[in-house]
Motif scaffolding. Structure first.
Motif, PDB file in Angstrom:
ATOM      1  N   ALA A 268       0.828  -1.199   0.000  1.00 52.18           N
ATOM      2  CA  ALA A 268       0.000   0.000   0.000  1.00 52.18           C
ATOM      3  C   ALA A 268       0.867   1.255   0.000  1.00 52.18           C
ATOM      4  O   ALA A 268       0.586   2.226  -0.708  1.00 52.18           O
ATOM      5  N   TYR A 269       1.937   1.221   0.779  1.00 54.13           N
ATOM      6  CA  TYR A 269       2.836   2.375   0.847  1.00 54.13           C
ATOM      7  C   TYR A 269       3.503   2.634  -0.497  1.00 54.13           C
ATOM      8  O   TYR A 269       3.573   3.769  -0.971  1.00 54.13           O
ATOM      9  N   GLU A 270       3.975   1.591  -1.146  1.00 53.74           N
ATOM     10  CA  GLU A 270       4.611   1.753  -2.453  1.00 53.74           C
ATOM     11  C   GLU A 270       3.630   2.287  -3.483  1.00 53.74           C
ATOM     12  O   GLU A 270       3.961   3.164  -4.299  1.00 53.74           O
ATOM     13  N   LEU A 271       2.402   1.776  -3.471  1.00 56.62           N
ATOM     14  CA  LEU A 271       1.391   2.245  -4.415  1.00 56.62           C
ATOM     15  C   LEU A 271       1.064   3.716  -4.161  1.00 56.62           C
ATOM     16  O   LEU A 271       0.871   4.494  -5.105  1.00 56.62           O
ATOM     17  N   TYR A 272       1.014   4.107  -2.889  1.00 54.47           N
ATOM     18  CA  TYR A 272       0.772   5.510  -2.542  1.00 54.47           C
ATOM     19  C   TYR A 272       1.895   6.402  -3.080  1.00 54.47           C
ATOM     20  O   TYR A 272       1.635   7.469  -3.654  1.00 54.47           O
ATOM     21  N   LEU A 273       3.148   5.969  -2.901  1.00 50.11           N
ATOM     22  CA  LEU A 273       4.279   6.753  -3.412  1.00 50.11           C
ATOM     23  C   LEU A 273       4.209   6.900  -4.928  1.00 50.11           C
ATOM     24  O   LEU A 273       4.490   7.974  -5.472  1.00 50.11           O
ATOM     25  N   GLY A 275       1.489   6.872  -6.689  1.00 51.32           N
ATOM     26  CA  GLY A 275       0.398   7.802  -6.966  1.00 51.32           C
ATOM     27  C   GLY A 275       0.828   9.242  -6.829  1.00 51.32           C
ATOM     28  O   GLY A 275       0.530  10.084  -7.690  1.00 51.32           O
ATOM     29  N   ARG A 276       1.546   9.572  -5.751  1.00 52.02           N
ATOM     30  CA  ARG A 276       2.037  10.938  -5.575  1.00 52.02           C
ATOM     31  C   ARG A 276       3.027  11.317  -6.678  1.00 52.02           C
ATOM     32  O   ARG A 276       3.054  12.465  -7.135  1.00 52.02           O
ATOM     33  N   HIS A 277       3.826  10.359  -7.094  1.00 51.38           N
ATOM     34  CA  HIS A 277       4.800  10.600  -8.167  1.00 51.38           C
ATOM     35  C   HIS A 277       4.084  11.067  -9.438  1.00 51.38           C
ATOM     36  O   HIS A 277       4.472  12.070 -10.057  1.00 51.38           O
ATOM     37  N   TYR A 278       3.029  10.372  -9.825  1.00 52.35           N
ATOM     38  CA  TYR A 278       2.321  10.742 -11.056  1.00 52.35           C
ATOM     39  C   TYR A 278       1.464  11.998 -10.863  1.00 52.35           C
ATOM     40  O   TYR A 278       1.324  12.805 -11.791  1.00 52.35           O
ATOM     41  N   LEU A 279       0.908  12.192  -9.673  1.00 55.11           N
ATOM     42  CA  LEU A 279       0.123  13.391  -9.425  1.00 55.11           C
ATOM     43  C   LEU A 279       0.987  14.640  -9.548  1.00 55.11           C
ATOM     44  O   LEU A 279       0.540  15.669 -10.069  1.00 55.11           O
ATOM     45  N   LEU A 285      -2.577  12.667 -18.175  1.00 57.92           N
ATOM     46  CA  LEU A 285      -2.254  11.252 -18.134  1.00 57.92           C
ATOM     47  C   LEU A 285      -1.722  10.867 -16.758  1.00 57.92           C
ATOM     48  O   LEU A 285      -2.032   9.792 -16.230  1.00 57.92           O
ATOM     49  N   GLY A 286      -0.927  11.755 -16.156  1.00 54.13           N
ATOM     50  CA  GLY A 286      -0.405  11.504 -14.827  1.00 54.13           C
ATOM     51  C   GLY A 286      -1.514  11.428 -13.786  1.00 54.13           C
ATOM     52  O   GLY A 286      -1.469  10.592 -12.877  1.00 54.13           O
ATOM     53  N   TYR A 287      -2.551  12.292 -13.906  1.00 50.87           N
ATOM     54  CA  TYR A 287      -3.656  12.257 -12.955  1.00 50.87           C
ATOM     55  C   TYR A 287      -4.382  10.912 -13.017  1.00 50.87           C
ATOM     56  O   TYR A 287      -4.752  10.346 -11.983  1.00 50.87           O
ATOM     57  N   SER A 288      -4.603  10.413 -14.214  1.00 47.20           N
ATOM     58  CA  SER A 288      -5.290   9.131 -14.361  1.00 47.20           C
ATOM     59  C   SER A 288      -4.489   8.006 -13.715  1.00 47.20           C
ATOM     60  O   SER A 288      -5.043   7.138 -13.029  1.00 47.20           O
ATOM     61  N   LYS A 289      -3.182   8.024 -13.932  1.00 43.90           N
ATOM     62  CA  LYS A 289      -2.335   6.995 -13.314  1.00 43.90           C
ATOM     63  C   LYS A 289      -2.337   7.149 -11.793  1.00 43.90           C
ATOM     64  O   LYS A 289      -2.349   6.145 -11.063  1.00 43.90           O
ATOM     65  N   ALA A 290      -2.313   8.391 -11.320  1.00 43.91           N
ATOM     66  CA  ALA A 290      -2.331   8.631  -9.878  1.00 43.91           C
ATOM     67  C   ALA A 290      -3.598   8.054  -9.257  1.00 43.91           C
ATOM     68  O   ALA A 290      -3.550   7.411  -8.196  1.00 43.91           O
ATOM     69  N   ILE A 291      -4.742   8.285  -9.885  1.00 43.95           N
ATOM     70  CA  ILE A 291      -6.006   7.757  -9.373  1.00 43.95           C
ATOM     71  C   ILE A 291      -5.947   6.239  -9.273  1.00 43.95           C
ATOM     72  O   ILE A 291      -6.379   5.641  -8.274  1.00 43.95           O
ATOM     73  N   ASP A 292      -5.394   5.608 -10.291  1.00 48.29           N
ATOM     74  CA  ASP A 292      -5.287   4.149 -10.291  1.00 48.29           C
ATOM     75  C   ASP A 292      -4.413   3.671  -9.135  1.00 48.29           C
ATOM     76  O   ASP A 292      -4.797   2.741  -8.405  1.00 48.29           O
ATOM     77  N   TYR A 293      -3.277   4.315  -8.920  1.00 45.58           N
ATOM     78  CA  TYR A 293      -2.376   3.879  -7.847  1.00 45.58           C
ATOM     79  C   TYR A 293      -2.962   4.145  -6.467  1.00 45.58           C
ATOM     80  O   TYR A 293      -2.823   3.317  -5.555  1.00 45.58           O
ATOM     81  N   PHE A 294      -3.623   5.283  -6.280  1.00 49.26           N
ATOM     82  CA  PHE A 294      -4.236   5.563  -4.983  1.00 49.26           C
ATOM     83  C   PHE A 294      -5.340   4.545  -4.677  1.00 49.26           C
ATOM     84  O   PHE A 294      -5.471   4.078  -3.540  1.00 49.26           O
ATOM     85  N   ALA A 309      -6.501  11.039   0.786  1.00 49.57           N
ATOM     86  CA  ALA A 309      -6.224  12.453   0.534  1.00 49.57           C
ATOM     87  C   ALA A 309      -5.611  12.639  -0.852  1.00 49.57           C
ATOM     88  O   ALA A 309      -5.956  13.574  -1.582  1.00 49.57           O
ATOM     89  N   GLY A 310      -4.691  11.744  -1.230  1.00 46.84           N
ATOM     90  CA  GLY A 310      -4.110  11.808  -2.565  1.00 46.84           C
ATOM     91  C   GLY A 310      -5.157  11.605  -3.638  1.00 46.84           C
ATOM     92  O   GLY A 310      -5.157  12.293  -4.675  1.00 46.84           O
ATOM     93  N   LEU A 311      -6.074  10.656  -3.418  1.00 50.98           N
ATOM     94  CA  LEU A 311      -7.154  10.408  -4.378  1.00 50.98           C
ATOM     95  C   LEU A 311      -8.037  11.642  -4.525  1.00 50.98           C
ATOM     96  O   LEU A 311      -8.430  12.017  -5.641  1.00 50.98           O
ATOM     97  N   ALA A 312      -8.332  12.305  -3.414  1.00 45.03           N
ATOM     98  CA  ALA A 312      -9.134  13.526  -3.461  1.00 45.03           C
ATOM     99  C   ALA A 312      -8.438  14.614  -4.272  1.00 45.03           C
ATOM    100  O   ALA A 312      -9.070  15.292  -5.098  1.00 45.03           O
TER     101      ALA A 312
END
Length: 598
Positions: A268-273, A275-279, A285-294, A309-312
């Motif tokens: 979960a932590y890696e996926l969160y990181l 997500g923040r990377h792409y956000l 395109l980065g936002y879409s990937k971020a949503i998927d990872y969050f 919070a990242g998803l929001a």
């Protein structure tokens, strides 16, 4: 105003006028105007409370004295008349001072104060990007994520005593050749934390050292060799070590905030990181990937508040720029932010996200401001102040917005996003020269940032420098992958420049994008404001109102729609957007006005 926004102002600007409070002078375009003492004092009293009613009783008490009754009415009427004469204003069609019968007066034009950024005497620290010493270059996301998490932890230690440069500015020094002293001088920091990370399988080795910038002495150094599941614990330990090295006295309630929402789930932590990377890439395109990872992080750990919070954040930004319908995006953003708050009410990011989404979708300023202030009280970081300042612009509180954004820039001095937000604020305040200077600085630093070119392009259009305007907007369209907002502004600028046929071609391209993606109605209305009739523009603005995107909040200040301000339908629309918002009038005949609606 919040304590963190405490500032001092020596000059106040509105339209083409400026008031110097120290010298007691009123100037128009730099030329001093004659104004007697009482009219000047009345002007400063009105400017203290822009968009608010100043009663005749208050004027009598503060200027004439509470015991003065003889000829007060005649005196205040004469002072108002002298003041209007100096400003070229009128009671029948006020641009600056509105009379409220038997009540008092209200200053109705946007006001911008020349404020000094907060000076709290903080020690300032930069966390330089942790170097990825792993053989796999794809592990950059992990070292970048560790840098971001370390910044987040340190910024929560003792915000009143220790300021931490934000991630956006810190990441500019990734793989830099600059030495510590040069970086310190550039950002105005006294201390730097640098380190490296080497990952092999499920083991990770982290090294970190604290350096005093002035003489580049090492105050503290440590290394950690742990299992990946211990990384978050290492972050807390390092943050506390640094705090002790800096002799920052932690208050007990702040210590509890260091241990922010933590997941024991490594995946979960890696996926969160990720997500923040792409956000942080700031592209659709980065936002879409971020949503998927969050979302994937939440699947792994449904109680992980930062992932919500990242998803929001991702949904808020993607909804504002219209990649998906705003109602859908902001509803999802609010739901995610509320969940984050429920899981961890001490998470500043969650309250900031909820405040932003609440204003953009509900247009409920009081509820949004309560969330922003809660976020700032928890952690006065750049992120909380940037989004709060951005929202303050939307409700016309320009002086407070400037103070908030200045504070954000102090923490994140190299942020292109904050630079753009400041430029946009000056644009809405009709301070076009300042907007241009700010945005040109941003582009000089980051030439490939499309938002800066977008904002600069529409600002140049209001100064009638259409060649520069069109050039920047064409660049914005190219850099953004032909985003509808960039096409909208380009069509508007072409129409305003009198190049109607070219403008209509771009407008047709904009409308044609609806065949394969969502396009905000506001963007179509913006383009039409210089190319079509008032009725067509108003029709698309009504659609924008129904869409419930955040853009209609700017209609109260957007220069491109000045040609509609005398239209009753437009006035009705503004009232429906926010019935509590004061009515504003602008100097439409001034040299800087940009009225192009037909």
């Amino acid at each position: 105003m919040d304590a963190h926004l405490a500032t001092s102002a020596s000059q106040i600007r509105f339209g083409v006028f400026e008031v110097n409070l120290q010298t007691g002078e009123l100037r128009r375009r730099g030329h001093k105007l004659r104004l007697q003492e009482q009219p000047f004092r009345l002007l400063t009293l009105l400017l203290e409370k822009p968009n608010e009613v100043v009663t005749r009783e208050e004027i009598q008490h503060k200027i004439w004295g509470a015991d003065t009754f003889v000829d007060f009415d005649h005196g205040v009427n004469r002072a108002i008349n002298k003041l209007r004469e100096a400003l070229g204003d009128s009671a029948d069609n006020p641009r600056f001072i509105e009379t409220l019968s038997r009540r008092g007066y209200r200053f109705i034009a946007p006001v911008q104060r020349d404020l000094q950024p907060p000076n709290s005497g903080k020690k300032m620290l930069i966390v330089l990007p942790f170097a990825n010493m792993s053989l796999d270059a794809e592990q950059d996301y992990f070292s970048d994520g560790l840098t971001e998490e370390m910044i987040a932890h340190l910024s929560r230690l003792n915000p009143e005593r220790l300021g931490v440069i934000a991630r956006t500015s810190a990441m500019q020094f990734k793989k830099t050749s600059k030495n510590i002293k040069a970086i310190g001088q550039e950002l105005g920091v006294q201390f730097a934390l640098e380190g490296s990370i080497r990952r092999a399988g499920d083991r990770v080795r982290i090294t970190a050292q604290l350096i005093q910038v002035s003489d580049q002495t090492h105050l503290w150094a440590e290394s950690y060799d742990r299992g990946l599941k211990d990384v978050l614990a290492i972050q807390i330990e390092v943050a506390q070590q640094i705090a002790r090295s800096l002799a920052v006295e932690l208050v007990p309630e702040r210590q509890a905030l260091v241990a922010r929402s933590i997941t024991s789930n490594t995946e979960a932590y890696e996926l969160y990181l990720r997500g923040r990377h792409y956000l942080n890439q700031r592209v659709e395109l980065g936002y879409s990937k971020a949503i998927d990872y969050f979302n994937r992080a939440i699947e792994k750990d449904p109680a992980y508040a930062p992932a919500y919070a990242g998803l929001a954040d991702a949904y808020s930004v993607i909804g504002f720029y219209g990649a998906i319908p705003s109602k859908t995006a902001f509803e999802k953003a609010k739901t995610a932010a509320r969940t984050a708050v429920q899981l961890d009410d001490t998470l500043s990011e969650a309250h900031t996200s909820l405040g932003y989404a609440t204003l953009q979708y509900d247009w409920d300023w009081l509820a949004a401001e309560a969330e922003h202030k809660r976020a700032i009280n928890l952690n006065p970081n750049w992120y909380a102040y940037d989004w709060y300042g951005f929202n303050l612009v939307q409700v016309g509180r320009f002086s407070e917005a400037f103070a908030a954004l200045e504070y954000a820039r102090r923490i994140d001095p190299l942020s292109s996003v904050i630079g753009c937000h400041m430029g946009w604020m000056f644009y809405f305040a009709r301070a076009y020269d300042k907007s241009i200077r700010q945005l040109e600085k941003t582009i000089e630093f980051d030439p490939g940032f499309p938002l800066a070119r977008y904002y600069l392009g529409i600002t140049y259009a209001q100064t009638h420098d259409f060649d520069r305007s069109i050039d920047h907007l064409q660049s914005a369209a190219g850099l953004s992958g032909v985003h509808p907002g960039a096409l909208s502004a380009l069509a508007y600028a072409l129409g305003a420049a009198g190049r109607q046929s070219e403008g209509r071609e771009v407008l047709a391209r904009l409308v044609g994008l609806q065949q394969h993606r969502h396009v905000l109605a506001y963007f179509v209305a913006f383009a039409m404001s210089s190319l079509s009739s008032k009725d067509e523009t108003l029709e698309w603005l009504e659609r924008a109102y129904e869409e419930r995107s955040g853009w209609p909040l700017y209609l109260h200040f957007e220069p491109a729609f000045d040609g509609l301000r005398s239209d009753p339908s437009f006035a009705s629309l503004l009232k429906r957007i926010d019935p509590l918002k004061p009515r504003f009038s602008f100097p439409l005949h001034s040299e800087s006005a940009g009225s192009h609606c037909k």
